[in-house]
Design a protein around this motif. Structure first.
Motif, short mmCIF file in Angstrom:
data_model
loop_
_atom_site.label_atom_id
_atom_site.label_comp_id
_atom_site.label_asym_id
_atom_site.label_seq_id
_atom_site.Cartn_x
_atom_site.Cartn_y
_atom_site.Cartn_z
N PRO A 4 0.83 -1.20 0.00
CA PRO A 4 0.00 0.00 0.00
C PRO A 4 0.86 1.24 0.00
O PRO A 4 2.02 1.22 0.41
CB PRO A 4 -0.78 -0.12 1.32
N SER A 36 -1.26 8.17 2.33
CA SER A 36 -2.57 8.21 1.67
C SER A 36 -3.57 8.84 2.62
O SER A 36 -3.48 8.71 3.83
CB SER A 36 -3.01 6.79 1.28
N ARG A 63 -7.39 9.53 4.24
CA ARG A 63 -8.43 8.64 4.75
C ARG A 63 -9.39 8.25 3.63
O ARG A 63 -9.80 7.10 3.53
CB ARG A 63 -9.18 9.34 5.90
N GLU A 118 -7.87 5.69 1.35
CA GLU A 118 -7.85 4.38 1.99
C GLU A 118 -9.22 3.71 1.93
O GLU A 118 -9.34 2.51 1.65
CB GLU A 118 -7.37 4.51 3.43
N ARG A 170 -9.91 2.52 -1.57
CA ARG A 170 -9.19 1.29 -1.85
C ARG A 170 -9.90 0.09 -1.24
O ARG A 170 -10.03 -0.97 -1.87
CB ARG A 170 -7.76 1.39 -1.31
#
Length: 540
Positions: free
Chosen positions: A424, A428, A430, A433, A436
């Motif tokens: 990952p 990044s 929130r 994430e 994803r």
């Protein structure tokens, strides 16, 4: 049509052909200075029909911090048949692995040169190092000679390499020879020739002892057969790639992949069966990925050197991926992508696209194989397979599609599948994430594609849909997946989507002998450089 192997253009005689001449003319070493200006004798570097591919010599670009120099590896001369495969004991392999971990970031130093006068050639029955008795010479190269020897106490055959007197006069070459022995002795893989001993003899100087491989150099096989079948080429390259993947996991890059550094042997199995085994040789140019040897100096054979190396960037696993791509191209077509003078070869690596292999093969080449080769030969490392594991995965996928997969004739044991771990992003938000997580958890197959059809992101449902098992497929072209069999208009559909016309297409897939499933395949542009691909069933 004439090529560099047959300049006259005359039809070659029918097989079997005689072996190539033992003393193939050698070409001068070329040094490339910091200004990148190459001064060469073009007559000496012109293609020679007695050699495999014309000017096959070492290009070297010096830097103030690296003075590594290398010559051409030794060429085996008519090795005897039916040799017992040599294997190191588990204790020796464990000791070698421990040595690599201990000395991984330490540049080994060659032992001091002895003041004894050296002989030019080891004589028959001479005793080297007090235990290796010379049987006969089996090869000769720029660094020295290779002999078949017999260990007088073990009654086992080995190959013994002796550094030549001229080369031994320079501390630089001695360090290179010693470093090769250290790197190779720390490797334990079925497709790597094992180094079992190293020392210095009062009469012949430095020597290195390797397992005896009863085989034939790959460049001689290619010289005789002109080009290899897709099956044989893929099987050889797969074994070489697996050896390189192992080397990369030890934080070492080989940097000298070529047909001269690969031996092809036969291994006996049960019930009088045999299988082909490829053995990778010569760690003379290998260098660690970290530490002082991770330099930007250019060393290697010009036909196989990666573009980023020519630009002065350090060697990386991607450089070996490029070298394997050149190797597969050569085995399939019988020629390297760029040949001739060194300047022309280097310019080709940097600026010219290779001629598609299908244009050089009578009857063409399967698009999946061609895409694999061209993917590995991308000019920028970021556009190639992200590591050797990804190359192996795509190669195995292509072999499965062509019916020449890992369950080869003579193969034993369960098949293996390479799983590529996706790391990952380090930073990044929130929202990224959560996006994803949603993307990966979606039960509909989804993938993000480039304009060329390369998969840059895919959720597990997509991987399971196209491969039958949930593995990472990032980096693969859609054309090299089984989905291409049902979606023949992929390139046109991606182009139309990027031009502003979303695609909705119904495809049919045979799931069994009696059942065909209809699916809706859709494409939407999410940016000027990416499209999202989704697949969903029409009947639940």
């Amino acid at each position: 049509m004439a090529d560099h192997r047959n300049p006259s253009g005359r039809r070659p005689p029918m097989l079997p052909l005689p072996p190539p001449p033992e003393d193939i003319p050698r070409l001068p070493e070329v040094n490339v200075d910091d200004s990148a200006e190459v001064r060469i004798d073009h007559r000496a570097l012109a293609p020679n029909r007695d050699s495999l591919s014309g000017a096959r010599e070492v290009v070297r670009q010096r830097s103030p911090h690296d003075t590594t120099r290398v010559g051409r590896p030794p060429t085996m001369e008519k090795p005897p048949r039916k040799a017992e495969p040599m294997r190191r004991s588990p204790e020796a392999a464990a000791q070698a692995a421990a040595s690599l971990k201990t000395n991984r970031f330490h540049t080994p130093t060659a032992p001091p040169r002895s003041a004894m006068v050296r002989v030019q050639t080891a004589q028959h029955s001479s005793l080297i190092g007090g235990r290796y008795q010379i049987v006969k010479r089996i090869g000769q190269g720029g660094m020295g000679k290779v002999y078949e020897v017999n260990h007088i106490h073990l009654s086992r055959r080995f190959a013994l390499k002796i550094i030549s007197n001229q080369v031994a006069e320079t501390d630089e070459a001695r360090e290179l020879f010693y470093r090769e022995a250290r790197f190779a002795s720390a490797m334990s893989h079925p497709n790597i020739t094992s180094v079992v001993d190293f020392g210095e003899d009062e009469k012949v100087g430095m020597f290195m002892v390797m397992e005896f491989v009863d085989g034939e150099p790959l460049h001689r096989i290619l010289f005789r057969e002109k080009r290899l079948s897709v099956r044989k080429a893929c099987e050889i390259v797969l074994q070489v790639a697996e050896a390189l993947h192992y080397i990369h996991k030890q934080n070492v890059v080989h940097c000298d992949i070529k047909t001269e550094n690969i031996l092809i042997a036969e291994e006996e199995l049960e019930a009088k069966r045999t299988r082909m085994v490829a053995k990778l040789l010569d760690f003379g140019l290998a260098r660690p990925l970290t530490g002082p040897r991770a330099s930007t100096s250019l060393s290697g054979t010009p036909h196989y050197v990666a573009p980023e190396r020519i630009r002065g960037e350090p060697a990386s696993p991607s450089s070996d991926v490029y070298g394997v791509g050149i190797l597969l191209y050569e085995l399939l077509t019988g020629q390297v992508p760029w040949d001739g003078a060194v300047q022309k070869i280097l310019a080709g690596h940097l600026d010219e696209q290779p001629k598609p292999p299908s244009k050089l093969i009578e009857g063409g080449l399967d698009p999946a194989v061609e895409n694999l080769v061209l993917h590995a030969l991308a000019k920028r490392p970021a556009e190639r397979h992200k590591d050797m594991a990804a190359f192996i995965y795509e190669l195995k996928t292509v072999m499965d599609m062509l019916g020449i997969g890992r369950r080869r004739a003579g193969a034993v044991g369960p098949s293996r599948r390479v799983v590529i771990e996706q790391k990952p992003p380090e930073k990044s938000s929130r929202r990224d994430e959560l996006a994803r997580i949603a993307f990966d958890a979606c039960r509909l197959p989804l993938a993000l594609l480039t304009p060329q059809g390369q998969i840059v992101a895919a959720n597990p449902a997509f991987a399971k849909f196209v491969m039958g098992v949930s593995v990472e497929v990032e980096g693969l072209p859609v054309k090299s997946t089984p989905l291409a069999q049902a979606w023949s208009t992929a390139e046109q559909d991606i182009s139309r989507t990027l031009a502003g016309s979303p695609i909705r297409r119904i495809i049919e897939i045979d799931v069994s002998a009696e059942e065909t499933r209809r699916l809706l395949l859709w494409l939407d542009a999410v940016s000027k450089d990416h499209v999202v691909l989704g697949v969903q069933p029409l009947e639940l």
